[in-house]
Design a protein around this motif. Structure first.
Motif, short mmCIF file in Angstrom:
data_model
loop_
_atom_site.label_atom_id
_atom_site.label_comp_id
_atom_site.label_asym_id
_atom_site.label_seq_id
_atom_site.Cartn_x
_atom_site.Cartn_y
_atom_site.Cartn_z
N VAL A 117 39.10 85.38 13.24
CA VAL A 117 39.26 86.57 14.33
C VAL A 117 38.02 86.24 15.32
O VAL A 117 37.03 86.07 15.04
N GLU A 118 38.42 86.34 16.54
CA GLU A 118 37.40 86.36 17.39
C GLU A 118 37.35 87.63 18.44
O GLU A 118 38.41 87.92 18.92
N LEU A 119 36.24 88.37 18.05
CA LEU A 119 36.18 89.70 18.56
C LEU A 119 35.28 89.54 19.95
O LEU A 119 33.96 89.08 19.89
N ASP A 120 35.72 90.17 21.04
CA ASP A 120 35.06 90.03 22.35
C ASP A 120 34.86 91.68 23.00
O ASP A 120 35.67 92.44 22.85
N PHE A 121 33.47 91.68 23.29
CA PHE A 121 33.02 93.20 23.64
C PHE A 121 32.80 93.14 25.18
O PHE A 121 32.24 94.13 25.80
N SER A 122 33.50 92.22 25.98
CA SER A 122 33.16 92.16 27.40
C SER A 122 33.87 93.51 27.95
O SER A 122 34.88 94.09 27.58
N SER A 123 33.02 94.01 28.92
CA SER A 123 33.31 95.28 29.36
C SER A 123 34.37 95.39 30.31
O SER A 123 35.21 96.59 30.52
N GLN A 124 34.74 94.34 31.25
CA GLN A 124 35.81 94.44 31.88
C GLN A 124 37.22 94.78 31.40
O GLN A 124 37.40 94.24 30.70
N ARG A 125 37.89 95.25 32.23
CA ARG A 125 39.48 95.36 31.94
C ARG A 125 40.11 94.25 31.88
O ARG A 125 40.25 93.41 32.87
N PRO A 165 33.13 96.78 11.91
CA PRO A 165 33.33 96.75 10.58
C PRO A 165 34.84 96.72 9.99
O PRO A 165 35.00 95.96 8.92
N LEU A 166 35.82 97.26 10.76
CA LEU A 166 37.37 97.34 10.39
C LEU A 166 37.31 95.54 10.49
O LEU A 166 38.37 95.26 9.40
N VAL A 167 37.18 94.95 11.51
CA VAL A 167 37.58 93.52 11.52
C VAL A 167 36.92 92.79 10.60
O VAL A 167 37.62 91.75 10.01
N SER A 168 35.83 93.20 10.28
CA SER A 168 34.82 92.16 9.02
C SER A 168 35.64 92.32 7.96
O SER A 168 35.77 91.44 7.07
N ASP A 169 36.07 93.73 7.61
CA ASP A 169 36.79 93.92 6.25
C ASP A 169 38.09 93.05 6.15
O ASP A 169 38.44 92.73 5.18
N ARG A 214 41.41 100.03 23.85
CA ARG A 214 41.15 100.61 25.02
C ARG A 214 41.00 102.04 25.03
O ARG A 214 41.64 103.05 24.16
N MET A 215 40.34 102.51 25.53
CA MET A 215 40.18 104.18 25.71
C MET A 215 40.67 104.61 27.25
O MET A 215 40.63 104.12 28.27
N GLY A 216 41.07 105.82 27.07
CA GLY A 216 41.65 106.60 28.34
C GLY A 216 43.20 106.34 28.51
O GLY A 216 43.96 105.57 27.95
N SER A 217 43.70 106.94 29.60
CA SER A 217 45.22 106.77 29.93
C SER A 217 45.58 105.18 30.25
O SER A 217 44.64 104.41 30.60
N VAL A 223 36.51 97.79 23.44
CA VAL A 223 35.37 98.67 24.12
C VAL A 223 34.25 98.24 23.06
O VAL A 223 34.16 98.28 22.02
N GLY A 224 32.91 98.49 23.86
CA GLY A 224 31.74 98.25 22.96
C GLY A 224 31.25 99.87 22.31
O GLY A 224 32.11 100.58 22.16
N GLY A 225 29.81 99.75 22.41
CA GLY A 225 29.30 101.25 22.23
C GLY A 225 29.73 101.67 20.74
O GLY A 225 30.03 100.94 19.59
N PHE A 226 29.71 102.90 20.60
CA PHE A 226 30.21 103.52 19.14
C PHE A 226 31.42 103.13 18.40
O PHE A 226 31.51 102.58 17.39
N ILE A 227 32.71 103.22 19.32
CA ILE A 227 33.77 102.77 18.85
C ILE A 227 33.91 101.14 18.51
O ILE A 227 34.37 100.90 17.31
N GLY A 228 33.41 100.37 19.31
CA GLY A 228 33.27 98.94 19.18
C GLY A 228 32.60 98.48 18.01
O GLY A 228 32.69 97.85 17.00
N GLU A 229 31.18 99.06 17.99
CA GLU A 229 30.37 98.60 16.80
C GLU A 229 30.33 99.28 15.51
O GLU A 229 30.12 98.85 14.59
N GLU A 230 30.70 100.67 15.59
CA GLU A 230 30.62 101.57 14.40
C GLU A 230 32.06 101.51 13.75
O GLU A 230 32.08 101.71 12.41
#
Length: 304
Positions: free
Chosen positions: A125-133, A111-115, A146-149, A100-107
């Motif tokens: 590591v290839e990190l993708d922020f595409s919004s589709q499920r 940084p976690l992946v970078s570390d 993922r967020m949500g149920s 997911v993007g936004g706060f969770i993805g960017e903040e």
């Protein structure tokens, strides 16, 4: 018909051992069994591979050709298996992640992946922020945040975080438009929406009491920061995780709308395939993510 690989392996051992006796010792079997295996291979190929007597053996011309080609092929197979085992048991290789993007993805995730990459430079590591499920298998991802149920599946889902949600607005907006006392009154308000246009609520005092309302407004965006900025500008009521805007709530740039109604929490998961032979890099990343999110949750809790 192609010969069984075990027959070829037996032939290679016989050829390299120089005698059936020695080959039988290497393979821990009887000489008669080896003779039957070789005969079966020769029948499948339709050629004689080894000329043998009671005292000596030698490869035929066809046997030499088969030996050279099969030995080369087996060396390639052995190298491939060794490389696979090395990658599996060493912290190196590629990891493909969707988040997911936004706060969770960017903040948090970025940084976690970078570390993680800094700690293990042989892992790419290839990190993708595409919004589709995404579908892990069809889209060839190793991990998904993922967020949500989550629907029932054969995937492993490790819960990382629970986000508290709040319905908020700028004080100026509420002064101008009034403060709703019931979720149904949101229909008379401008609402700032993301990907969800039906908001669900539960009464705090009476958990059996629920409300669902279809909302609308002049601004729709899937980016949390943009939604917060629009709410601060007085464009309407927004519903977001409180983790996204702790400063705005603290300084009352945004204030809660409801006191008697709450929104369900949103879980955040790390999702990945079940695989009893997962490569070391995948196990290391999964464990690293769980530990880092636990640390983040504890630090965030201490700030409250």
């Amino acid at each position: 018909m192609a010969p069984d690989l075990s027959l070829i392996q037996t032939f290679l051992v016989i050829a390299e051992s120089g005698s059936f006796t020695h080959a039988a010792e290497v393979l821990n079997c009887s000489r008669s069994h080896l003779s039957k295996q070789l005969t079966k291979l020769e029948q499948v190929l339709g050629v004689s591979l080894i000329m043998r007597t009671t005292r000596a053996q030698r490869l035929t011309e066809q046997g030499q050709l088969v030996y050279q080609e099969c030995r080369q092929a087996m060396n390639i197979i052995d190298a491939a298996c060794a490389q696979a085992m090395d990658i599996t048991n060493s912290p190196k290789g590629q990891i493909k992640i969707n988040s997911v993007g936004g706060f969770i993805g960017e903040e948090i995730v970025a940084p976690l992946v970078s570390d993680f990459v800094k700690r293990y430079p042989d892992i790419e590591v290839e990190l993708d922020f595409s919004s589709q499920r995404v579908d892990l298998l069809l889209d060839q991802f190793d991990f998904v945040f993922r967020m949500g149920s989550l629907p029932d599946s054969n995937l492993i889902a490790r819960k990382l975080l629970t986000l508290s949600n709040e319905t908020m607005a700028a004080p100026a907006y509420l002064q101008q438009r009034g403060t709703p006392s019931h979720p149904k009154e949101l229909k008379q308000h401008y609402c700032i929406t993301g990907s969800i246009d039906h908001w669900h609520y539960q009464h705090i005092s009476d958990p059996k009491l629920h409300a669902e309302v279809a909302i609308s407004g002049g601004f729709k965006c899937k980016n949390g920061r943009a939604m917060i900025a629009s709410a601060i500008a007085g464009n309407g009521i927004v519903r977001l995780p409180t983790l996204y805007c702790p400063d705005e709530l603290a300084n009352q740039t945004l204030v809660p709308v409801f006191s008697d109604w709450k929104v369900a929490d949103t879980p955040v998961y790390l999702v990945y395939h079940q695989d009893p032979h997962r490569a070391l890099r995948f196990n290391m990343f999964a464990q690293y993510v769980v530990e880092e999110f636990q640390r983040y949750s504890e630090e965030n809790y201490r700030k409250k």
